[in-house]
Write an enzyme that holds these catalytic residues in place. Structure first.
Site, PDB file in Angstrom:
ATOM      1  NE  ARG A  90      -3.392   2.502   2.666  1.00 39.47           N
ATOM      2  CZ  ARG A  90      -4.310   2.752   3.596  1.00 39.47           C
ATOM      3  NH1 ARG A  90      -4.592   1.830   4.497  1.00 39.47           N
ATOM      4  NH2 ARG A  90      -4.934   3.905   3.630  1.00 39.47           N
ATOM      5  CB  CYS A 164     -18.080   0.361  -0.117  1.00 36.37           C
ATOM      6  SG  CYS A 164     -17.019   1.804   0.164  1.00 36.37           S
ATOM      7  CG  HIS A 194     -13.817   3.804  -3.206  1.00 32.21           C
ATOM      8  ND1 HIS A 194     -12.557   3.334  -2.906  1.00 32.21           N
ATOM      9  CD2 HIS A 194     -14.593   3.440  -2.156  1.00 32.21           C
ATOM     10  CE1 HIS A 194     -12.575   2.716  -1.743  1.00 32.21           C
ATOM     11  NE2 HIS A 194     -13.807   2.763  -1.262  1.00 32.21           N
ATOM     12  CE1 TYR A 244     -11.130   6.089  -1.327  1.00 37.23           C
ATOM     13  CE2 TYR A 244     -13.315   6.131  -0.352  1.00 37.23           C
ATOM     14  CZ  TYR A 244     -12.023   5.686  -0.342  1.00 37.23           C
ATOM     15  OH  TYR A 244     -11.591   4.840   0.641  1.00 37.23           O
TER      16      TYR A 244
END
Length: 426
Positions: A90, A164, A194, A244
């Site tokens: 990540r 989500c 997102h 996002y």
């Protein structure tokens, strides 16, 4: 009822376990199995999970194993929360795209593609092993990028629904601002994972009065601050974008904010911050006196995932037909997208799966971006399934945050170089 959590050694798992314990009337279970290859983490997380159940009086059994096949055997539902390569990969996703002036992020842009390439083959292997053990089991996918991973699962014929926490987060935030219970708030939530917008906030159910104009008038500054977007944008649009969307609406500003993480004396990336939090959490979990999720876990991310997971899994296993906001096949819901695109909208969820509810036409301002990202996601999935530098390049060139030949070319080589150990074809 038996549930298995693949990725159960995550430091986030106690949040899930706490939700399972608190909401046991919604989702009664007799057995919970945590599955993870990291046996040392499993021991710490599993021990805390048992203490949480005991403190809250949950009669269910909790066990853990690093044997995937044994762990999912007989499960009614399998929850996936994976991070292939851990926080180290990540951290890479959040940094190397900045070399080309592109956003570094783990679910969108070049970093998001890297995560998809690492993750899709692993998830599909897990899902196939689940299907062999129990073909009737449901797979609930929390694993990012949720839209691409869920599309991979559904395309391969698995019984899967993507989940989500953005929608439930907005629902809870709006309910608090309005001074009402969360179940009194319904969202007109539409888009892709997102990449969504709240076009209405209704009180008393889907047919209730839309109070979004009131929310923006009375609490617009607080909402804008939470999103880190200008209040004027919310007033202009009259909707609340997912946070996002900042990567799209304010791309260059975000890159300027992120660039200090790549130089000398730089601030740590979000991945580095989370890794430090995880180290502290694991130390806490080792304390045999700890029998509740620590406050620090709230800084780990994933707010309200446990409630969303309980609600969705209950609807699937108890055949309730309740409306949940999930990721599933489009099936004509957004007519400008193919049926096999995966969208994030309210859906009726029962023992047959998720059936998207009709939505009002998506305005061109949003539909154009949705169509663009859907095309990228199709190419990203092809690259994840089939490999090859050309497919990676095509996906990057198609992404609205990249879209330039020289950037796509350089990012392709950098992506492959950073992820070679996770890409069988590289």
């Amino acid at each position: 009822m038996k549930l298995s959590v693949v990725g159960g050694g995550s430091t986030y798992t106690p949040e899930l376990v706490d939700g399972f314990a608190r909401l046991r009337d919604v989702l009664p279970m007799e057995e919970l199995v945590l599955v993870d290859p990291a046996a040392d983490r499993l021991e710490l997380v599993g021990g805390l999970a048992r203490r949480i159940f005991a403190k809250q009086g949950h009669p269910g059994r909790i066990s853990w194993t690093d044997d995937l096949d044994a762990g999912v055997d007989g499960a009614d539902a399998v929850l996936l929360q994976l991070r292939v390569g851990g926080q180290a990969t990540r951290d890479q996703d959040e940094t190397w795209p900045l070399e080309c002036g592109c956003v570094g992020q783990e679910t969108t842009g070049a970093g998001g593609l890297a995560k998809a390439l690492r993750t899709v083959p692993v998830v599909l292997d897990i899902a196939e092993r689940v299907r062999r053990r129990n073909p009737d089991a449901w797979i609930v996918d929390f694993t990012n990028p949720v839209g691409i991973v869920t599309r991979a699962l559904l395309t391969a014929g698995h019984r899967a629904v993507g989940l989500c926490n953005v929608a439930i987060g907005f629902q809870r935030r709006f309910a608090k601002l309005l001074g009402v219970a969360p179940d009194e708030v319904s969202l007109d939530h539409v888009g892709l994972n997102h990449l969504t917008w709240e076009r209405a906030v209704r009180l008393g159910g889907p047919d209730g009065a839309d109070v979004l104009p009131r929310l923006l008038a009375e609490h617009g500054d607080a909402i804008a601050e939470h999103l880190r977007m200008p209040r004027a944008l919310l007033d202009r649009l009259g909707v609340v974008p997912s946070y996002y969307l900042r990567y799209f609406y304010q791309h260059d500003a975000v890159v300027r904010e992120l660039l200090p993480i790549s130089g000398e004396g730089a601030k740590p990336s979000r991945a580095a911050e989370v890794a430090a939090i995880e180290r502290r959490l694991l130390q806490m979990y080792a304390d045999p006196a700890l029998d509740e999720k620590p406050e620090l876990l709230g800084k780990r991310g994933g707010a309200f995932y446990s409630e969303a997971a309980v609600d969705l899994t209950s609807s699937l296993l108890r055949d309730t037909g309740e409306v949940r906001i999930v990721n599933t096949f489009n099936q004509g819901t957004l007519p400008f997208l193919p049926d096999d695109a995966v969208i994030e909208v309210p859906a009726a969820v029962d023992a047959r799966g998720a059936s998207p509810l009709p939505v009002s036409p998506l305005e061109p301002l949003y539909a154009g971006l949705v169509a663009h990202v859907t095309a990228y996601e199709k190419l990203a999935l092809e690259a994840a399934l089939k490999g090859g530098r050309e497919r990676v390049f095509d996906a990057l060139l198609a992404h609205p945050l990249i879209g330039q030949i020289e950037y796509a070319d350089k990012l392709t080589d950098t992506l492959i170089a950073h992820n070679r150990e996770h890409l069988a074809w590289a």
